[in-house]
Design an enzyme around this catalytic site. Sequence first.
Site, short mmCIF file in Angstrom:
data_model
loop_
_atom_site.label_atom_id
_atom_site.label_comp_id
_atom_site.label_asym_id
_atom_site.label_seq_id
_atom_site.Cartn_x
_atom_site.Cartn_y
_atom_site.Cartn_z
N ASP A 12 12.84 -46.30 19.40
CA ASP A 12 14.08 -47.08 19.31
C ASP A 12 13.85 -48.47 18.72
O ASP A 12 14.63 -49.40 18.97
CB ASP A 12 14.74 -47.23 20.69
CG ASP A 12 14.90 -45.90 21.41
OD1 ASP A 12 15.43 -44.97 20.77
OD2 ASP A 12 14.51 -45.80 22.58
N LYS A 15 13.40 -48.23 13.18
CA LYS A 15 12.72 -47.69 11.99
C LYS A 15 13.69 -47.27 10.91
O LYS A 15 13.42 -47.41 9.72
CB LYS A 15 11.84 -46.50 12.41
CG LYS A 15 10.72 -46.86 13.38
CD LYS A 15 9.93 -45.64 13.79
CE LYS A 15 10.72 -44.68 14.65
NZ LYS A 15 11.14 -45.24 15.96
N GLY A 39 16.54 -40.70 17.04
CA GLY A 39 17.84 -41.24 16.67
C GLY A 39 17.65 -42.47 15.80
O GLY A 39 17.27 -43.53 16.29
N HIS A 40 17.86 -42.32 14.50
CA HIS A 40 17.66 -43.43 13.57
C HIS A 40 19.02 -43.90 13.05
O HIS A 40 19.80 -43.11 12.55
CB HIS A 40 16.75 -43.00 12.41
CG HIS A 40 15.36 -42.69 12.86
ND1 HIS A 40 14.39 -42.20 12.01
CD2 HIS A 40 14.76 -42.80 14.07
CE1 HIS A 40 13.27 -42.03 12.69
NE2 HIS A 40 13.47 -42.37 13.94
N GLN A 224 10.27 -41.49 16.91
CA GLN A 224 9.87 -42.07 18.19
C GLN A 224 8.94 -43.27 17.97
O GLN A 224 9.08 -43.97 16.99
CB GLN A 224 9.26 -41.01 19.11
CG GLN A 224 10.24 -40.00 19.66
CD GLN A 224 10.43 -38.79 18.78
OE1 GLN A 224 9.50 -38.30 18.16
NE2 GLN A 224 11.64 -38.30 18.69
#
Length: 426
Positions: A12, A15, A39-40, A224
């Site tokens: 988180d 990135k 989740g990006h 991650q």
Amino acid sequence: MNICVVGLQWGDEGKGKIVDILAENSDVVVRYGGGANAGHTVVIDKERFALHLLPSGSIRPNVACVIANAVVVDPEVLIREIDGLAQRGISLSDRLFISENAHVVLDYHKREDQLREESLGKQKIGTTIRGIGPCYADKVGRSYAIRMSDFRNLEQLSEKLRTIVDYKNKLFTALYGAQPMSLDAIMANCRTYAERLVPFVTDTTELLHEAIGEGKSVLFEGAQGSLLDLDHGTFPYVTSSNSSSLGLPSGCGVPARMVDKYIGVVKAYTTRVGAGPFPTEQDNETGNYIRERGHEYGTTTGRPRRCGWFDGVAAAYSIKIGSVDSVALLHLDTLTGLKELSICKAYEIDGKQTTFFPANIDRLAKARPVYERLPGWQEELGEAKTFEDLPAAARDYVRRIEQIVGKPVEMIGVGPKRTQTIMKEG
């Protein structure tokens, strides 16, 4: 230039934003590990894109996007993302390439994930229930694994699934007392997946070596964070893949020596989702302030993140194992309003100080952070364009982080948008 972007904390870190910015000067962007548990987020003007499987560079219309062999692909999520971008005028036709060797997450993986996590009670790991762990387990076990290449032959896939679903149903009913799953329903979904995704399936290892041989710029995107790495993170409170930059070579078939630069991404503080030791956690008003101001809720799960001070020991460890050259420091703006800030520069474990992160959770649980206090600032940072535009206290904070982690901060995030990123000379 070939660049790898990797998270240095427990995920988180932001990135997606960094990959999106760097993708402007890249020909190919590669996801080399993880699954839909990632989740990006990319924010362009007033539009927000939340991606779980597609590389963050997919927002750029002329960039080739590769989902490499170590990614576990949830076809339902991937199709939804492809369609979601299409509805916003972004096509992936002729520029999305999925490894034929990538393993597939199916409904029985998600059921297994849920049943196993529920059975652990208070000892649960904190999985996202996306079926990632069970899919990787089937990959290692080999006998009950499905790969993207299997969608090319539906008759053969049906026979494989008959064996797999029979085995999984025996497991679910005998061990957990759960209802069996329908082979017909799973196979019907797979027919849809095959129709939509087989045109994108190819040998991505060959594709990447051809691109590098032609002198194209390849951008590798980690999922991650390094502290969640299966082998080098805080096991068992980790993900099921090598989420540090160490996972890149096996994750896509490109040797580490072909990467010219490794950029590590951190927040100006630390967050963590789920269980596991967190030495600098602030389970108090400070932690709540950071959570609410930084909107620290999971992109994938919506769960509130645990928040704490910047952990220089943890970040320096990830830099060491990942051969990181420079740092992107994001969410600096979140700290505005705090009168005093703390940076963890060492741990005390059993009465001895150390500056090397112990990934073993028994030792990490004993770690007491040794803090250095710095003055905060009250000014909002969102309009800052250069390092000199930042308040003196913010500049000092960044410089101290550089000293503690031993690498230059070259990018600073002062807001969620592309344009809210300061390029700082090392």
